[in-house]
Scaffold this motif. Sequence first.
Motif, mmCIF file in Angstrom:
data_model
loop_
_atom_site.group_PDB
_atom_site.id
_atom_site.type_symbol
_atom_site.label_atom_id
_atom_site.label_comp_id
_atom_site.label_asym_id
_atom_site.label_seq_id
_atom_site.Cartn_x
_atom_site.Cartn_y
_atom_site.Cartn_z
ATOM 1 N N THR A 113 0.841 -1.208 0.000
ATOM 2 C CA THR A 113 0.000 0.000 0.000
ATOM 3 C C THR A 113 0.872 1.252 0.000
ATOM 4 O OG1 THR A 113 -1.764 -1.149 1.197
ATOM 5 C CG2 THR A 113 -1.795 1.260 1.253
ATOM 6 N N VAL A 114 1.935 1.225 0.808
ATOM 7 C CA VAL A 114 2.870 2.351 0.838
ATOM 8 C C VAL A 114 3.487 2.569 -0.537
ATOM 9 C CG1 VAL A 114 5.055 3.185 1.778
ATOM 10 C CG2 VAL A 114 3.390 2.097 3.283
ATOM 11 N N ALA A 115 3.887 1.474 -1.209
ATOM 12 C CA ALA A 115 4.502 1.578 -2.531
ATOM 13 C C ALA A 115 3.534 2.189 -3.529
ATOM 14 C CB ALA A 115 4.950 0.210 -3.007
ATOM 15 N N ARG A 116 2.246 1.778 -3.465
ATOM 16 C CA ARG A 116 1.251 2.345 -4.399
ATOM 17 C C ARG A 116 1.038 3.832 -4.131
ATOM 18 N NH1 ARG A 116 -1.368 -2.608 -3.330
ATOM 19 N NH2 ARG A 116 -2.856 -1.609 -1.900
ATOM 20 N N ALA A 117 1.018 4.213 -2.871
ATOM 21 C CA ALA A 117 0.807 5.623 -2.520
ATOM 22 C C ALA A 117 1.983 6.481 -2.996
ATOM 23 C CB ALA A 117 0.630 5.759 -1.013
ATOM 24 N N LEU A 118 3.188 5.979 -2.819
ATOM 25 C CA LEU A 118 4.368 6.761 -3.187
ATOM 26 C C LEU A 118 4.569 6.836 -4.690
ATOM 27 C CD1 LEU A 118 6.874 5.492 -0.470
ATOM 28 C CD2 LEU A 118 5.701 7.708 -0.538
ATOM 29 N N SER A 119 4.224 5.778 -5.402
ATOM 30 C CA SER A 119 4.432 5.754 -6.851
ATOM 31 C C SER A 119 3.285 6.372 -7.618
ATOM 32 C CB SER A 119 4.633 4.309 -7.326
ATOM 33 O OG SER A 119 3.431 3.570 -7.169
ATOM 34 N N GLY A 120 2.096 6.436 -6.973
ATOM 35 C CA GLY A 120 0.923 6.950 -7.673
ATOM 36 C C GLY A 120 0.330 5.952 -8.633
ATOM 37 N N LYS A 121 0.783 4.709 -8.566
ATOM 38 C CA LYS A 121 0.292 3.661 -9.462
ATOM 39 C C LYS A 121 -0.478 2.627 -8.651
ATOM 40 C CE LYS A 121 4.183 4.224 -12.651
ATOM 41 N NZ LYS A 121 5.359 3.582 -13.278
ATOM 42 N N GLY A 122 -1.670 2.272 -9.133
ATOM 43 C CA GLY A 122 -2.510 1.332 -8.399
ATOM 44 C C GLY A 122 -3.398 2.059 -7.409
ATOM 45 N N TYR A 123 -4.400 1.352 -6.907
ATOM 46 C CA TYR A 123 -5.373 2.001 -6.018
ATOM 47 C C TYR A 123 -4.820 2.163 -4.613
ATOM 48 C CZ TYR A 123 -9.389 3.023 -3.164
ATOM 49 O OH TYR A 123 -10.242 3.614 -2.276
ATOM 50 N N CYS A 124 -5.118 3.349 -4.068
ATOM 51 C CA CYS A 124 -4.822 3.643 -2.669
ATOM 52 C C CYS A 124 -5.828 4.699 -2.232
ATOM 53 C CB CYS A 124 -3.395 4.156 -2.507
ATOM 54 S SG CYS A 124 -2.929 4.524 -0.793
ATOM 55 N N SER A 125 -6.526 4.461 -1.136
ATOM 56 C CA SER A 125 -7.567 5.400 -0.710
ATOM 57 C C SER A 125 -6.955 6.769 -0.423
ATOM 58 C CB SER A 125 -8.280 4.884 0.541
ATOM 59 O OG SER A 125 -7.418 4.960 1.662
ATOM 60 N N PRO A 126 -7.718 7.817 -0.655
ATOM 61 C CA PRO A 126 -7.198 9.168 -0.397
ATOM 62 C C PRO A 126 -6.698 9.337 1.038
ATOM 63 C CG PRO A 126 -9.214 9.285 -1.659
ATOM 64 C CD PRO A 126 -9.046 7.849 -1.262
ATOM 65 N N ARG A 127 -7.432 8.732 2.008
ATOM 66 C CA ARG A 127 -7.025 8.875 3.407
ATOM 67 C C ARG A 127 -5.678 8.197 3.643
ATOM 68 N NH1 ARG A 127 -6.995 6.151 8.083
ATOM 69 N NH2 ARG A 127 -7.358 7.354 10.020
ATOM 70 N N ALA A 128 -5.531 6.976 3.137
ATOM 71 C CA ALA A 128 -4.288 6.235 3.325
ATOM 72 C C ALA A 128 -3.124 6.957 2.641
ATOM 73 C CB ALA A 128 -4.423 4.818 2.780
ATOM 74 N N LYS A 129 -3.392 7.467 1.435
ATOM 75 C CA LYS A 129 -2.345 8.156 0.693
ATOM 76 C C LYS A 129 -1.863 9.394 1.438
ATOM 77 C CE LYS A 129 -1.162 9.809 -3.920
ATOM 78 N NZ LYS A 129 -1.628 9.957 -5.321
ATOM 79 N N ALA A 130 -2.803 10.149 2.030
ATOM 80 C CA ALA A 130 -2.431 11.362 2.757
ATOM 81 C C ALA A 130 -1.574 11.017 3.966
ATOM 82 C CB ALA A 130 -3.697 12.108 3.197
ATOM 83 N N VAL A 131 -1.953 9.958 4.703
ATOM 84 C CA VAL A 131 -1.194 9.545 5.881
ATOM 85 C C VAL A 131 0.222 9.104 5.473
ATOM 86 C CG1 VAL A 131 -1.032 7.821 7.724
ATOM 87 C CG2 VAL A 131 -3.230 8.896 7.205
ATOM 88 N N ILE A 132 0.291 8.308 4.408
ATOM 89 C CA ILE A 132 1.588 7.767 3.955
ATOM 90 C C ILE A 132 2.502 8.876 3.452
ATOM 91 C CG2 ILE A 132 2.661 6.334 2.168
ATOM 92 C CD1 ILE A 132 0.178 4.462 2.494
ATOM 93 N N LEU A 133 1.966 9.795 2.657
ATOM 94 C CA LEU A 133 2.800 10.881 2.119
ATOM 95 C C LEU A 133 3.300 11.793 3.230
ATOM 96 C CD1 LEU A 133 0.900 11.862 -1.166
ATOM 97 C CD2 LEU A 133 2.968 10.478 -0.913
ATOM 98 N N ARG A 134 2.448 12.026 4.259
ATOM 99 C CA ARG A 134 2.871 12.855 5.383
ATOM 100 C C ARG A 134 4.004 12.164 6.149
ATOM 101 N NH1 ARG A 134 -1.705 13.885 7.160
ATOM 102 N NH2 ARG A 134 -1.912 12.229 8.736
ATOM 103 N N ALA A 135 3.876 10.856 6.336
ATOM 104 C CA ALA A 135 4.920 10.093 7.036
ATOM 105 C C ALA A 135 6.216 10.084 6.225
ATOM 106 C CB ALA A 135 4.444 8.666 7.296
ATOM 107 N N ALA A 136 6.076 9.947 4.902
ATOM 108 C CA ALA A 136 7.266 9.928 4.043
ATOM 109 C C ALA A 136 8.016 11.253 4.131
ATOM 110 C CB ALA A 136 6.859 9.648 2.600
ATOM 111 N N GLU A 137 7.257 12.340 4.192
ATOM 112 C CA GLU A 137 7.890 13.660 4.290
ATOM 113 C C GLU A 137 8.579 13.824 5.632
ATOM 114 O OE1 GLU A 137 6.733 18.416 3.880
ATOM 115 O OE2 GLU A 137 5.200 16.864 3.621
#
Length: 339
Positions: free
Chosen positions: A17-41
């Motif tokens: 899920t983290v990989a999909r959020a960071l790459s922008g490829k494949g499904y990832c819920s908006p909520r999960a993506k926001a949490v993951i991108l904030r953590a990555a930053e």
Amino acid sequence: MATIYDIASKTGYSASTVARALSGKGYCSPRAKAVILRAAEEMAYVPHQAAKTLKNNITNKIMMCIPDIMNPYYFAMIHGAAVALERFGYSILLEYTMHSPEKELEVLDSLKGHFVDGVIFGSFDYTPGLIQAIEDMGLPTVITSYYQSPGGFNDYDCVYIDQPRAAWMAARHCLEKGHRKIAFLGGNAKEQNTRERFEGYKRALEEEQVPISKPLIIHADFTREGAYRAFTEFLQRGEECTAVVACNDLMGVGCMRACVDFGLKVPEDISIVALDNTEYCLCTTPSMTSVDMLQGQVGQEAANFVMDRIVNKRNFQKNMAFTPVLVERESVREISPVD
């Protein structure tokens, strides 16, 4: 350096899920993506460049090969190329080929592994063997002199200064100041750089019907030390000249030093005009007249040409020649015919 597994542990999401959020490829819920991108930053996550390279076959790097790392001629060229490449998101890797044909071929052979996306190649002497090695390498390439492949190979471009004209301008300047005994101080007579510069010197003298004198043709190695030794030997033999065309600024400086050691004044006894117009010209006394070879522009356009092949997939050859400019300073004096 944080990994996707570190981010997964911090956020509670799976690594996939983290990989999909960071790459922008494949499904990832908006909520999960926001949490993951904030953590990555927060964790200063940086994508692994090697992994991106393996996946996309893109390195975002250009190799620049130069034959002489001590020659200031290349400093502006490297800077011009680096600035141009930065606009494309590319960085430059520098390779020193030691003015060695064997080293040049060795470097080109190593690049068959394609750990860069393209090459800017500088050499004192382009030969059929060197061009064949460029062809075998299989990467977009720009060379910094003019060379026409006899086999019609066109997967390289030429961005260069008109070297015969540069030497012609230097010799012409001396002729216009009344000089007729003009020495030529060049590199290896068998190498392209020296051949082209001698061609310009010779043409200038022929235009004024001044005979070419073999004793006035001096060969060194494009270094300050080599020029000092060669011009010292010239003076020790009792040879005479009123002016010298030195094929780069380093040799001009070496020639000037030899004059000082022999009690000769520049330009009162011997005038000197060089090629390259580096900052060395401003560090001599007197300041040295030199021909500007526009190295920065050559480097910039070489980078643009290689990126044109990479980005736009251009598959035909393009060439660009720059016209040099004489920068007159204090090292050439005007003499009368009786001098």
